[in-house]
Scaffold this motif. Structure first.
Motif, mmCIF file in Angstrom:
data_model
loop_
_atom_site.group_PDB
_atom_site.id
_atom_site.type_symbol
_atom_site.label_atom_id
_atom_site.label_comp_id
_atom_site.label_asym_id
_atom_site.label_seq_id
_atom_site.Cartn_x
_atom_site.Cartn_y
_atom_site.Cartn_z
ATOM 1 N N ALA A 353 36.760 9.091 -1.491
ATOM 2 C CA ALA A 353 37.325 9.974 -0.607
ATOM 3 C C ALA A 353 38.888 10.351 -0.959
ATOM 4 C CB ALA A 353 37.340 9.349 0.745
ATOM 5 N N ARG A 354 39.704 9.322 -1.461
ATOM 6 C CA ARG A 354 41.159 9.823 -1.941
ATOM 7 C C ARG A 354 40.851 10.911 -3.198
ATOM 8 N NH1 ARG A 354 44.647 7.630 -5.764
ATOM 9 N NH2 ARG A 354 46.720 7.703 -4.987
ATOM 10 N N GLU A 355 39.933 10.862 -4.043
ATOM 11 C CA GLU A 355 39.759 11.626 -5.296
ATOM 12 C C GLU A 355 39.637 13.124 -4.720
ATOM 13 O OE1 GLU A 355 36.751 10.318 -7.970
ATOM 14 O OE2 GLU A 355 37.565 8.531 -8.110
ATOM 15 N N LYS A 356 38.674 13.336 -3.558
ATOM 16 C CA LYS A 356 38.448 14.418 -2.962
ATOM 17 C C LYS A 356 39.627 14.949 -2.152
ATOM 18 C CE LYS A 356 33.404 13.593 -2.179
ATOM 19 N NZ LYS A 356 32.240 13.301 -1.164
ATOM 20 N N PHE A 357 40.380 14.223 -1.624
ATOM 21 C CA PHE A 357 41.641 14.447 -0.977
ATOM 22 C C PHE A 357 42.796 15.088 -1.940
ATOM 23 C CE2 PHE A 357 46.138 13.163 -0.265
ATOM 24 C CZ PHE A 357 46.228 13.700 0.803
ATOM 25 N N LYS A 360 42.084 18.424 -3.281
ATOM 26 C CA LYS A 360 42.472 19.813 -2.286
ATOM 27 C C LYS A 360 43.845 19.574 -2.363
ATOM 28 C CE LYS A 360 41.996 21.601 2.001
ATOM 29 N NZ LYS A 360 41.178 21.639 3.409
ATOM 30 N N TYR A 361 44.614 18.656 -2.383
ATOM 31 C CA TYR A 361 46.181 18.324 -2.415
ATOM 32 C C TYR A 361 46.690 17.538 -3.484
ATOM 33 C CZ TYR A 361 45.638 20.193 2.412
ATOM 34 O OH TYR A 361 45.190 20.983 3.197
ATOM 35 N N PRO A 362 46.788 17.991 -4.798
ATOM 36 C CA PRO A 362 47.164 17.328 -6.006
ATOM 37 C C PRO A 362 48.548 16.457 -5.865
ATOM 38 C CG PRO A 362 46.240 19.513 -6.536
ATOM 39 C CD PRO A 362 46.338 19.582 -5.161
ATOM 40 N N GLU A 393 42.960 14.776 4.741
ATOM 41 C CA GLU A 393 43.350 15.996 4.757
ATOM 42 C C GLU A 393 43.949 16.379 5.868
ATOM 43 O OE1 GLU A 393 39.927 18.027 3.560
ATOM 44 O OE2 GLU A 393 39.656 17.125 1.611
ATOM 45 N N ASN A 394 43.237 16.193 6.968
ATOM 46 C CA ASN A 394 43.998 16.440 8.464
ATOM 47 C C ASN A 394 45.185 15.867 8.598
ATOM 48 O OD1 ASN A 394 41.751 18.238 8.885
ATOM 49 N ND2 ASN A 394 40.790 16.911 10.317
ATOM 50 N N GLY A 395 45.353 14.625 8.123
ATOM 51 C CA GLY A 395 46.644 13.887 8.288
ATOM 52 C C GLY A 395 47.694 14.248 7.606
ATOM 53 N N TRP A 396 47.251 14.619 6.108
ATOM 54 C CA TRP A 396 48.338 15.186 5.506
ATOM 55 C C TRP A 396 48.844 16.407 5.788
ATOM 56 C CZ3 TRP A 396 51.877 13.474 2.097
ATOM 57 C CH2 TRP A 396 52.433 14.541 1.207
#
Length: 494
Positions: A353-357, A360-362, A393-396
């Motif tokens: 999940a962190r890799e996918k995040f 999208k947001y490097p 992603e929503n949290g970031w």
């Protein structure tokens, strides 16, 4: 009044079981029914002994008609005594079963052995106190009578203490605020019902069998029929009794109301999801086609072989391919709603999940902390990681929107039989109006040109299909999502 309240509590638990039909509600129904049987016997015995003053009749029976009905009810001493015996010996046994069932620290596969072992003493007591058996084996022998009275009262107290030890251990083991408050409401119900029972459980059925033998009155402890009691003490005792009954009813209604609201919300969400399913399929299929079209354009640009564009095209191609893979899984899920669960640890799921995040947001920040060793869960790694990535992603995005750059915090720990994942951000929080619709498909409070309001619906459905639950707490300082997933346990060896 007391008799009516007990009848309402019993009927309420019967109706709850009729609605839910699970083992927990069955145990609670039987537990409450045993209390009702015990108190029916006690109140009938009080009426037949002559009762108290007229001022207590409305408190206990609700009216003189019910009092007289019980007073002249056609029951032999054996039938009345065994009625009290059934309630007296089943209640502590069922209470301990309820406590064991509510205690998540006890492995489920071992519960049947606890149940079997705990049933031995109640069964023996109920056999001994069968009127014909009691009359033959116990009544003629004073030593046996004293022994049966002492031993039965002793194991009753022991069962109550074991049950409360389990409940208190469970209370102090719960770390999640929501679950603690809910459990405390259940605890109020168990406390008031056990108080109702414990105040009068010294009433041995032998006293009823030996109705005309006053030499046993002192030994069997009928304190509530003691003529030395002052009226003010009787008033205090019966006020506590009735108050305990009222607390039991209110706690039961409050717990049922919370459960009903959650089931109602879930039913509404499922209905909306079913209504929108054709639109969801069209939406995901259309998005997939658009990504495929983008892929063709990317290939054409890459064919021009312009050096300055190579790195950008390569990055765009990789991102598009990743989005295509993810939308393909989303489309398959929306059409079939099926996932493949296998035992695994939660850490690689969070890692993916962190890799996918980060794809999208490097520049995004995620802080993962494992506060305790966790058991394995049953999971579909791709789908579950997608759900966690969406929350990250929503949290970031919420954190950046609030003008902050603090990491999204992911906390992993084991909450008894559950693996708990808490994902927290430092945004401005979710307004209550938005929070009511957060899991609905195509609902979004963000820019509709880039956010379609499908992520949290997908997340909710994935976690539900993993037999888990999701909740959130929000304030102007940030939002925390709590996800609970059941631990996968091996079957006990036979």
């Amino acid at each position: 009044m007391l008799l009516a309240l007990l009848a309402v509590i019993t009927l309420y638990t019967v109706s709850l079981y009729a609605c839910k039909r699970d083992s927990g509600e069955l145990l609670r129904m039987l537990f409450t029914l045993s209390l009702g049987i015990f108190w029916f016997g006690i109140l009938t015995y009080i009426a037949k002994k002559g009762g108290y003053g007229k001022e207590f009749i409305p408190i206990l029976y609700g009216g003189g008609a019910i009092y007289r009905k019980l007073q002249y009810l056609r029951l032999t001493l054996g039938q009345l005594g065994y009625t009290v015996a059934v309630g007296r010996y089943l209640f502590p046994f069922l209470f301990m079963l309820v406590a064991l069932h509510a205690s998540n620290f006890i492995p489920t596969e071992h519960l049947k052995w606890y149940y079997l072992a705990a049933s031995l003493l109640p069964i023996v007591s109920l056999v001994i106190y069968i009127p014909s058996v009691f009359e033959t084996l116990i009544e003629p022998y004073e030593v046996r009578l004293r022994l049966s009275v002492t031993l039965s009262y002793s194991w009753i107290i022991a069962y109550l203490l074991v049950g409360w030890a389990c409940l208190l251990k469970e209370t102090f083991s719960i770390t999640v605020r929501f679950f603690r408050s809910r459990f405390l409401q259940n605890l109020a119900f168990y406390a008031s019902t056990t108080l109702l029972y414990a105040m009068y459980c010294k009433q041995d059925p032998a006293q009823i069998y030996l109705f005309y033998r006053n030499d046993y009155m002192w030994m069997l402890g009928l304190w509530y029929l003691n003529k030395g009691f002052r009226p003010i003490l009787y008033s205090l005792v019966w006020m506590v009794t009735v108050l305990s009954c009222i607390i039991s009813l209110l706690s039961l209604v409050g717990t049922a109301h919370i459960t009903w609201n959650e089931q109602h919300e879930q039913a509404l969400l499922e209905r909306k999801g079913n209504e929108m399913q054709p639109g969801i399929n069209i939406f995901t299929h259309g998005l997939k086609n658009q990504l495929l079209a983008n892929q063709i354009v990317i290939e054409k640009i890459a064919g021009q072989n312009i050096p300055s564009q190579k790195s950008l095209v390569s990055s765009l191609k990789a991102n598009n391919q990743l989005m295509l893979q993810r939308i393909e899984k989303l489309y398959a899920f929306s059409r079939q709603g099926t996932i493949h669960l296998v035992p695994m640890s939660i850490e690689p799921v969070i890692g993916l999940a962190r890799e996918k995040f980060l794809t999208k947001y490097p520049q995004g920040l995620v802080d993962v902390r494992l506060t305790s060793r966790t058991g394995q869960i049953l999971a579909d790694k791709e789908y579950l990681s997608e759900a966690f990535a969406n929350i990250m992603e929503n949290g970031w995005e919420a954190t950046l929107q609030a003008g902050r750059a603090t990491p999204v915090a992911v906390k992993l720990f084991q909450e008894r039989l559950w693996v708990s994942v808490t994902i927290s951000d430092n945004g401005n929080g979710i307004p209550k109006k938005v929070g009511k619709h957060i899991y609905e498909p195509f609902y979004s409070s963000k820019n509709s040109a880039t956010n379609w309001g499908f992520g949290m619906y997908f997340t909710h459905q994935v976690i539900k299909n993993h037999l888990g639950s999701i909740r959130f707490d929000s304030s102007p300082k940030g939002t925390s999502f709590l996800i609970l997933l059941p631990i996968a346990r091996r079957k006990a060896r036979v």
